[in-house]
Design an enzyme around this catalytic site. Structure first.
Site, mmCIF file in Angstrom:
data_model
loop_
_atom_site.group_PDB
_atom_site.id
_atom_site.type_symbol
_atom_site.label_atom_id
_atom_site.label_comp_id
_atom_site.label_asym_id
_atom_site.label_seq_id
_atom_site.Cartn_x
_atom_site.Cartn_y
_atom_site.Cartn_z
ATOM 1 N N ASP A 1 0.831 -0.967 -0.233
ATOM 2 C CA ASP A 1 0.156 0.325 -0.112
ATOM 3 C C ASP A 1 0.821 1.446 -0.088
ATOM 4 O O ASP A 1 0.504 2.226 -0.888
ATOM 5 C CB ASP A 1 -0.758 -0.063 0.968
ATOM 6 C CG ASP A 1 -2.173 -1.378 1.118
ATOM 7 O OD1 ASP A 1 -1.933 -1.385 -0.038
ATOM 8 O OD2 ASP A 1 -1.882 -1.792 1.951
ATOM 9 N N HIS B 1 -5.649 -3.552 5.320
ATOM 10 C CA HIS B 1 -4.685 -3.519 3.747
ATOM 11 C C HIS B 1 -5.347 -4.473 3.201
ATOM 12 O O HIS B 1 -6.009 -5.667 2.563
ATOM 13 C CB HIS B 1 -3.282 -4.701 4.446
ATOM 14 C CG HIS B 1 -2.647 -5.264 2.941
ATOM 15 N ND1 HIS B 1 -2.431 -4.145 2.088
ATOM 16 C CD2 HIS B 1 -2.163 -6.433 2.305
ATOM 17 C CE1 HIS B 1 -1.587 -5.093 1.444
ATOM 18 N NE2 HIS B 1 -1.582 -6.082 1.308
#
Length: 340
Positions: free
Chosen positions: A176, A203
């Protein structure tokens, strides 16, 4: 902006790795579980080049021999060992300082990370049960999705075994960060290796919250750009799944991000100061969730200091409120899986 500035000084920003042909005296054994898969193979190739790795133990349920034979021909010092099937898993784990787990099935078009739960939850539980018995002091890096649930699964497994150390159970959310850095750099026409965007929350989907207000160096973004960037970062995995049209998910970028994270952990283990990465860990940063991702300073024993989330913009504060119910649900699902 404090955390963005600190991240740039302390190493959260992407670093260019220069691999050496000379092994370091404090190099460590790394066990890679799921080494024959789409993420595992490129991770193995990158880790084989690291002077911080003395032994690279490759484990999977199939095709490990071929991957190990191929990789063993690379002329770098890290020694490669192969381990296939559950009966050989303890040998792969024995004396490992770091265990990286990308094992599991990939996403396909139309699937969410949560759709992977039933298969990957069982795989992670099995692998971490053996890890808890064989290398209870190792740092466990969970890559297998859904990370929001597989990290709580791992923690519950270690708790049941009586060897839980919250400093050493880490969810890898680095992809990310890598994506956020890349997308912001594209917009700013700058080098992504010099951009640092903290990403907090979890996530998957809306639980991924890039703190664009804390980007270092700072960038000027319109509200529309912030909204679009945030959505793209949250949905970037789906972007890759759809582009691959049923042939797989994000493997190369995940391998890159996974090795960046493992390398940072190895650097911290070797005594390097101020090693900072975002990670999904047991946390009291937010009062309503037991696990949370944000910048963490790592040391020789894993988590050394939780750096919190800093000051949020109004947009980010609202998005944080929105993600909490989903994150709570993901965490509870993982915990219940082990307790059932």
């Amino acid at each position: 902006m404090f955390f963005a500035r600190f991240a740039l000084r302390s190493g959260l920003a992407q670093r260019v790795r220069s691999f050496s042909t000379s092994p370091k005296r404090d190099a460590a054994k790394v066990a890679l579980l799921g080494a024959s898969g789409g993420i595992g193979q490129p991770m193995a190739l990158l880790l084989k080049q690291s002077p911080l790795v003395s032994e690279l133990a490759l484990y999977d349920i199939v095709n490990t021999a071929g991957v190990a034979a191929d990789l063993s021909h690379v002329n770098t010092p890290a020694h490669v060992t192969r381990h296939q099937g559950l009966e050989q898993l303890p040998d792969a784990l024995r004396d490992a300082k770091v265990v990286a787990i990308p094992a599991g099935v990939p996403r396909k078009p139309g699937m969410t990370r949560d759709d992977l739960f039933n298969t990957n939850a069982s795989i992670v539980r099995q692998l971490t049960e053996t890890s808890a018995m064989t290398c209870p002091d190792a740092i466990i890096c969970i890559i297998s999705n859904p990370v929001n649930s597989t990290v709580p699964i791992t923690a519950e497994v270690f708790k049941r075994a009586g060897v839980f150390d919250p400093r050493k159970i880490l969810g890898v959310t680095t992809l990310d960060v890598v994506r956020a850095n890349t997308f912001v750099a594209e917009l700013a026409n700058s080098n992504p290796q010099n951009v640092s965007v903290p990403v907090i929350g979890g996530h998957s989907g809306i639980t991924i919250l890039p703190l664009l207000s804390q980007t270092a160096p700072s960038v000027s973004l319109t509200p529309d750009q912030i909204q679009k960037l945030t959505t793209r970062i949250q949905n970037a995995g789906t972007e890759v799944v759809e582009a691959k049209a049923g042939t797989g998910s994000a493997t190369l970028s995940m391998a890159f991000a996974g090795v960046r994270f493992v390398t940072s952990i190895l650097e911290a283990l070797s005594g390097k100061p101020n090693v900072v990465e975002c990670a999904f860990v047991e946390s009291d940063v937010h009062p309503d969730v037991k696990y949370f991702a944000n910048p963490i300073r790592f040391g020789p024993n894993g988590v050394e200091e939780n750096l919190g989330i800093g000051k949020l913009s109004d947009f980010e504060a609202e998005k944080l409120k929105e993600l909490i119910p989903e994150l709570q649900k993901n965490i509870a699902k993982g915990e219940a899986f082990v307790k059932q």
